[in-house]
Design a protein around this motif. Structure first.
Motif, PDB file in Angstrom:
ATOM      1  N   UNK A  19       0.839  -1.206   0.000  1.00 50.05           N
ATOM      2  CA  UNK A  19       0.000   0.000   0.000  1.00 50.05           C
ATOM      3  C   UNK A  19       0.870   1.249   0.000  1.00 50.05           C
ATOM      4  N   UNK A  20       1.890   1.254   0.845  1.00 50.95           N
ATOM      5  CA  UNK A  20       2.729   2.445   1.016  1.00 50.95           C
ATOM      6  C   UNK A  20       3.465   2.816  -0.265  1.00 50.95           C
ATOM      7  N   UNK A  21       4.053   1.846  -0.946  1.00 58.79           N
ATOM      8  CA  UNK A  21       4.847   2.169  -2.146  1.00 58.79           C
ATOM      9  C   UNK A  21       4.014   2.896  -3.202  1.00 58.79           C
ATOM     10  N   UNK A  22       2.860   2.364  -3.636  1.00 55.39           N
ATOM     11  CA  UNK A  22       2.101   3.104  -4.650  1.00 55.39           C
ATOM     12  C   UNK A  22       1.614   4.471  -4.168  1.00 55.39           C
ATOM     13  N   UNK A  23       1.235   4.571  -2.901  1.00 55.99           N
ATOM     14  CA  UNK A  23       0.765   5.858  -2.375  1.00 55.99           C
ATOM     15  C   UNK A  23       1.901   6.873  -2.357  1.00 55.99           C
ATOM     16  N   UNK A  86      16.957  -4.405  -8.866  1.00 55.28           N
ATOM     17  CA  UNK A  86      16.792  -3.619 -10.094  1.00 55.28           C
ATOM     18  C   UNK A  86      15.455  -2.880 -10.098  1.00 55.28           C
ATOM     19  N   UNK A  87      14.413  -3.541  -9.651  1.00 56.32           N
ATOM     20  CA  UNK A  87      13.093  -2.907  -9.606  1.00 56.32           C
ATOM     21  C   UNK A  87      13.066  -1.744  -8.622  1.00 56.32           C
ATOM     22  N   UNK A  88      13.736  -1.907  -7.495  1.00 50.83           N
ATOM     23  CA  UNK A  88      13.833  -0.809  -6.522  1.00 50.83           C
ATOM     24  C   UNK A  88      14.636   0.340  -7.117  1.00 50.83           C
ATOM     25  N   UNK A  89      15.739   0.022  -7.786  1.00 49.86           N
ATOM     26  CA  UNK A  89      16.562   1.065  -8.430  1.00 49.86           C
ATOM     27  C   UNK A  89      15.741   1.815  -9.476  1.00 49.86           C
ATOM     28  N   UNK A  90      14.972   1.068 -10.282  1.00 44.86           N
ATOM     29  CA  UNK A  90      14.099   1.704 -11.263  1.00 44.86           C
ATOM     30  C   UNK A  90      13.177   2.698 -10.571  1.00 44.86           C
ATOM     31  N   UNK A  91      12.532   2.257  -9.514  1.00 39.53           N
ATOM     32  CA  UNK A  91      11.549   3.090  -8.824  1.00 39.53           C
ATOM     33  C   UNK A  91      12.179   4.367  -8.283  1.00 39.53           C
ATOM     34  N   UNK A 124       1.150   0.404 -15.578  1.00 36.88           N
ATOM     35  CA  UNK A 124       1.012   1.047 -14.266  1.00 36.88           C
ATOM     36  C   UNK A 124       0.204   0.171 -13.311  1.00 36.88           C
ATOM     37  N   UNK A 125      -0.943  -0.308 -13.757  1.00 33.63           N
ATOM     38  CA  UNK A 125      -1.797  -1.125 -12.886  1.00 33.63           C
ATOM     39  C   UNK A 125      -1.091  -2.412 -12.454  1.00 33.63           C
ATOM     40  N   UNK A 126      -0.428  -3.062 -13.395  1.00 38.72           N
ATOM     41  CA  UNK A 126       0.263  -4.304 -13.038  1.00 38.72           C
ATOM     42  C   UNK A 126       1.520  -4.046 -12.199  1.00 38.72           C
ATOM     43  N   UNK A 127       2.138  -2.876 -12.367  1.00 39.38           N
ATOM     44  CA  UNK A 127       3.300  -2.558 -11.533  1.00 39.38           C
ATOM     45  C   UNK A 127       2.881  -2.378 -10.072  1.00 39.38           C
ATOM     46  N   UNK A 131       3.668  -5.779  -6.745  1.00 41.44           N
ATOM     47  CA  UNK A 131       4.394  -5.576  -5.478  1.00 41.44           C
ATOM     48  C   UNK A 131       4.077  -6.683  -4.463  1.00 41.44           C
ATOM     49  N   UNK A 132       2.807  -6.883  -4.103  1.00 43.06           N
ATOM     50  CA  UNK A 132       2.558  -7.961  -3.129  1.00 43.06           C
ATOM     51  C   UNK A 132       2.883  -9.342  -3.687  1.00 43.06           C
ATOM     52  N   UNK A 133       2.677  -9.538  -4.979  1.00 41.26           N
ATOM     53  CA  UNK A 133       2.976 -10.848  -5.568  1.00 41.26           C
ATOM     54  C   UNK A 133       4.460 -11.185  -5.448  1.00 41.26           C
ATOM     55  N   UNK A 134       5.325 -10.223  -5.766  1.00 42.80           N
ATOM     56  CA  UNK A 134       6.769 -10.447  -5.660  1.00 42.80           C
ATOM     57  C   UNK A 134       7.150 -10.714  -4.205  1.00 42.80           C
ATOM     58  N   UNK A 135       6.623  -9.917  -3.304  1.00 36.57           N
ATOM     59  CA  UNK A 135       6.978 -10.073  -1.893  1.00 36.57           C
ATOM     60  C   UNK A 135       6.494 -11.406  -1.325  1.00 36.57           C
ATOM     61  N   UNK A 136       5.281 -11.798  -1.650  1.00 34.39           N
ATOM     62  CA  UNK A 136       4.754 -13.086  -1.188  1.00 34.39           C
ATOM     63  C   UNK A 136       5.574 -14.230  -1.775  1.00 34.39           C
TER      64      UNK A 136
END
Length: 179
Positions: A19-23, A86-91, A124-127, A131-136
């Motif tokens: 929740x926090x990352x997209x917000x 890499x995904x964090x660096x992108x963000x 955008x929607x899938x990005x 997030x939760x899918x990768x973490x889980x």
């Protein structure tokens, strides 16, 4: 009885981060440093770098799947950790760019314009959804719940790969319109 203690331990954190990352990204996307009297040159060199980062992420994801299919678990683990980094660096680069530069308007017309916006919106929607899918998926591997890890990875992988590839496509489509 299943040992889900690691999964349970991280479940609230996964929800919070998801929740926090997209917000935070949405808020920071609207923040311009110049509006706060911070005069920083636009980081206009970043878009090709973060697009390349997305491309490398896609390659790493495919490489990681090949590694696990060949029984190379440690290589798979390292590649997946690298893909997350890499995904964090992108963000970070994406947010930094948008905090220092005005948004670029897509200048294409007709069918290409519709294609661009369909790709952009699904990206955008899938990005956000990824997030939760990768973490889980990652936590299930850490918990050595490989049966559950594999089950969700079959969903996570194609979505994450789509996000990585469409990140490059979106950049290539809008790059002629950067100021």
């Amino acid at each position: 009885m299943e040992d889900n203690t690691l999964e349970k331990k991280y479940s609230k954190l996964i929800v919070a981060v998801s929740i926090i990352i997209p917000v935070v990204v949405a808020i920071l996307f609207g923040v311009k440093l110049k509006d706060f009297g911070i005069n920083v040159e636009p980081l206009s060199f970043l878009p090709p770098i973060y697009a390349t980062t997305n491309g490398i992420t896609a390659i790493v994801l495919v490489w990681a799947v090949i590694a696990i299919k060949n029984g190379k678990r440690k290589l798979h683990e390292r590649l997946m950790t690298f893909a997350i980094a890499l995904s964090v660096a992108f963000l970070v680069m994406y947010v930094a760019y948008h905090m220092t530069a005005d948004s670029t308007k897509f200048g294409g017309e007709g069918v290409i314009r519709y294609a661009y916006f369909i790709i952009l919106i699904t990206h955008i929607l899938l990005s956000i959804a990824i997030i939760p899918l990768v973490l889980i998926t990652y936590v299930r591997a850490l918990a050595q719940r490989f049966d559950r890890h594999k089950k969700i990875a079959k969903i996570t992988f194609p979505l994450w790969l789509y996000v990585a590839i469409t990140g490059v496509v979106v950049y290539l489509m809008i790059s002629p319109y950067y100021a």
